[in-house]
Motif scaffolding. Structure first.
Motif, PDB file in Angstrom:
ATOM      1  N   LYS A  18       0.755  -1.111   0.023  1.00 54.14           N
ATOM      2  CA  LYS A  18      -0.022   0.028   0.014  1.00 54.14           C
ATOM      3  C   LYS A  18       0.924   1.085  -0.030  1.00 54.14           C
ATOM      4  N   ASP A  19       0.437   2.215  -0.610  1.00 60.46           N
ATOM      5  CA  ASP A  19       1.251   3.333  -0.768  1.00 60.46           C
ATOM      6  C   ASP A  19       0.330   4.635  -1.147  1.00 60.46           C
ATOM      7  N   TYR A  20       0.714   5.897  -0.616  1.00 59.24           N
ATOM      8  CA  TYR A  20      -0.106   6.971  -1.034  1.00 59.24           C
ATOM      9  C   TYR A  20       0.338   7.934  -2.207  1.00 59.24           C
ATOM     10  N   LYS A  21      -0.445   8.001  -3.226  1.00 54.35           N
ATOM     11  CA  LYS A  21      -0.057   8.850  -4.365  1.00 54.35           C
ATOM     12  C   LYS A  21      -0.618  10.094  -4.105  1.00 54.35           C
ATOM     13  N   GLU A  22       0.482  11.121  -3.818  1.00 53.12           N
ATOM     14  CA  GLU A  22      -0.030  12.311  -3.464  1.00 53.12           C
ATOM     15  C   GLU A  22      -0.703  13.193  -4.534  1.00 53.12           C
ATOM     16  N   GLU A  23      -0.297  13.031  -5.935  1.00 53.67           N
ATOM     17  CA  GLU A  23      -0.738  13.673  -6.993  1.00 53.67           C
ATOM     18  C   GLU A  23      -2.330  13.329  -7.375  1.00 53.67           C
ATOM     19  N   TRP A  24      -2.488  12.081  -6.878  1.00 53.00           N
ATOM     20  CA  TRP A  24      -3.774  11.498  -7.032  1.00 53.00           C
ATOM     21  C   TRP A  24      -4.794  11.774  -5.584  1.00 53.00           C
ATOM     22  N   GLU A  25      -3.889  11.898  -4.771  1.00 55.40           N
ATOM     23  CA  GLU A  25      -4.613  11.976  -3.256  1.00 55.40           C
ATOM     24  C   GLU A  25      -5.330  10.834  -2.767  1.00 55.40           C
ATOM     25  N   GLY A  45     -15.770  14.832  -3.378  1.00 58.71           N
ATOM     26  CA  GLY A  45     -15.283  14.600  -2.065  1.00 58.71           C
ATOM     27  C   GLY A  45     -15.817  13.204  -1.209  1.00 58.71           C
ATOM     28  N   ASN A  46     -16.660  12.422  -2.218  1.00 57.02           N
ATOM     29  CA  ASN A  46     -17.363  11.326  -1.509  1.00 57.02           C
ATOM     30  C   ASN A  46     -16.240  10.224  -1.624  1.00 57.02           C
ATOM     31  N   PRO A  47     -16.037   9.451  -0.664  1.00 60.62           N
ATOM     32  CA  PRO A  47     -15.087   8.175  -0.485  1.00 60.62           C
ATOM     33  C   PRO A  47     -15.443   7.110  -1.563  1.00 60.62           C
ATOM     34  N   ILE A  48     -14.457   6.766  -2.364  1.00 50.58           N
ATOM     35  CA  ILE A  48     -14.435   5.742  -3.161  1.00 50.58           C
ATOM     36  C   ILE A  48     -13.603   4.773  -3.343  1.00 50.58           C
ATOM     37  N   ILE A  49     -13.548   3.511  -3.889  1.00 51.13           N
ATOM     38  CA  ILE A  49     -12.629   2.454  -4.008  1.00 51.13           C
ATOM     39  C   ILE A  49     -12.851   2.246  -5.724  1.00 51.13           C
ATOM     40  N   THR A  50     -11.638   2.207  -6.397  1.00 48.97           N
ATOM     41  CA  THR A  50     -11.711   2.119  -7.770  1.00 48.97           C
ATOM     42  C   THR A  50     -11.139   0.541  -7.873  1.00 48.97           C
ATOM     43  N   LEU A  51     -11.666  -0.233  -8.756  1.00 54.88           N
ATOM     44  CA  LEU A  51     -11.131  -1.628  -8.800  1.00 54.88           C
ATOM     45  C   LEU A  51     -11.548  -2.268 -10.360  1.00 54.88           C
ATOM     46  N   LYS A  52     -10.675  -3.052 -10.827  1.00 54.80           N
ATOM     47  CA  LYS A  52     -10.536  -3.320 -12.114  1.00 54.80           C
ATOM     48  C   LYS A  52     -11.439  -4.735 -12.281  1.00 54.80           C
ATOM     49  N   ILE A  53     -12.130  -4.780 -13.075  1.00 59.23           N
ATOM     50  CA  ILE A  53     -13.255  -5.669 -13.147  1.00 59.23           C
ATOM     51  C   ILE A  53     -13.377  -6.260 -14.591  1.00 59.23           C
ATOM     52  N   ASN A  75      -9.923   4.204 -17.002  1.00 54.59           N
ATOM     53  CA  ASN A  75     -10.638   3.461 -18.184  1.00 54.59           C
ATOM     54  C   ASN A  75     -12.042   2.901 -17.668  1.00 54.59           C
ATOM     55  N   LYS A  76     -12.920   3.656 -18.326  1.00 54.81           N
ATOM     56  CA  LYS A  76     -14.336   3.150 -17.958  1.00 54.81           C
ATOM     57  C   LYS A  76     -14.711   1.815 -18.336  1.00 54.81           C
ATOM     58  N   LEU A  77     -14.185   0.968 -19.361  1.00 52.08           N
ATOM     59  CA  LEU A  77     -14.486  -0.037 -19.485  1.00 52.08           C
ATOM     60  C   LEU A  77     -14.140  -1.096 -18.480  1.00 52.08           C
ATOM     61  N   HIS A  78     -12.778  -1.008 -18.167  1.00 57.82           N
ATOM     62  CA  HIS A  78     -12.316  -1.961 -17.251  1.00 57.82           C
ATOM     63  C   HIS A  78     -12.408  -1.468 -15.752  1.00 57.82           C
ATOM     64  N   TRP A  79     -12.449  -0.398 -15.318  1.00 59.22           N
ATOM     65  CA  TRP A  79     -12.485  -0.059 -13.938  1.00 59.22           C
ATOM     66  C   TRP A  79     -13.913   0.312 -13.337  1.00 59.22           C
ATOM     67  N   ASN A  80     -14.171   0.376 -12.338  1.00 61.48           N
ATOM     68  CA  ASN A  80     -15.538   0.382 -11.513  1.00 61.48           C
ATOM     69  C   ASN A  80     -15.191   1.194 -10.405  1.00 61.48           C
ATOM     70  N   SER A  81     -15.795   2.443  -9.699  1.00 62.93           N
ATOM     71  CA  SER A  81     -15.862   2.927  -8.628  1.00 62.93           C
ATOM     72  C   SER A  81     -16.947   2.545  -7.852  1.00 62.93           C
ATOM     73  N   VAL A  82     -16.679   2.330  -6.759  1.00 59.23           N
ATOM     74  CA  VAL A  82     -17.667   1.891  -5.534  1.00 59.23           C
ATOM     75  C   VAL A  82     -17.638   3.158  -4.521  1.00 59.23           C
ATOM     76  N   ARG A  83     -18.720   3.578  -4.416  1.00 62.46           N
ATOM     77  CA  ARG A  83     -19.277   4.566  -3.289  1.00 62.46           C
ATOM     78  C   ARG A  83     -18.956   4.181  -1.941  1.00 62.46           C
ATOM     79  N   LEU A  84     -18.189   4.365  -1.112  1.00 65.37           N
ATOM     80  CA  LEU A  84     -18.002   3.811   0.293  1.00 65.37           C
ATOM     81  C   LEU A  84     -18.986   4.463   1.174  1.00 65.37           C
TER      82      LEU A  84
END
Length: 117
Positions: A18-25, A45-53, A75-84
């Protein structure tokens, strides 16, 4: 956050770093230097997790759950975000994390795959 187990679940994946990517926050969960999950916020500002599916599974999930949307800044085809802060069941989110990890694992060279299996 509605899913207090999320960080520990991702980190329990063999080889996960796990790491923190500052430019992506955003926090990244990676295997062999490649990302399988990213946890941050959307533009509102809503918390999300983005996953490749797998794409067709991602389309099904988006139809079934209003809190699963095309990958934010990905990439909207392969990645999906889940509102936490949404209503996606824990089991569904765990399945998505598992699939994202497996997709990445199987994209690695066979020698590396063996290290993580």
């Amino acid at each position: 956050m509605k899913y207090p187990w999320l960080d520990a679940y991702c980190l329990a994946k063999k080889g996960c770093e796990k790491d923190y990517k500052e430019e992506w926050e955003a926090w990244r969960y990676m295997l062999a230097g490649k990302m399988f999950a990213m946890r941050g916020e959307d533009k509102d500002g809503n918390p999300i997790i983005t996953l490749k599916i797998e794409p067709s599974y991602g389309v099904e999930l988006r139809k079934e759950y209003k809190d699963i949307v095309p990958g934010y800044y990905m990439n909207k085809l392969h990645w999906n975000s889940v509102r936490l802060d949404g209503d996606v069941p824990d089991g569904t989110l765990r399945e998505m994390i598992d699939e994202s990890y497996q997709i990445l694992l199987h994209s690695l060279p066979k020698k590396l795959q063996k290290e993580y299996l």
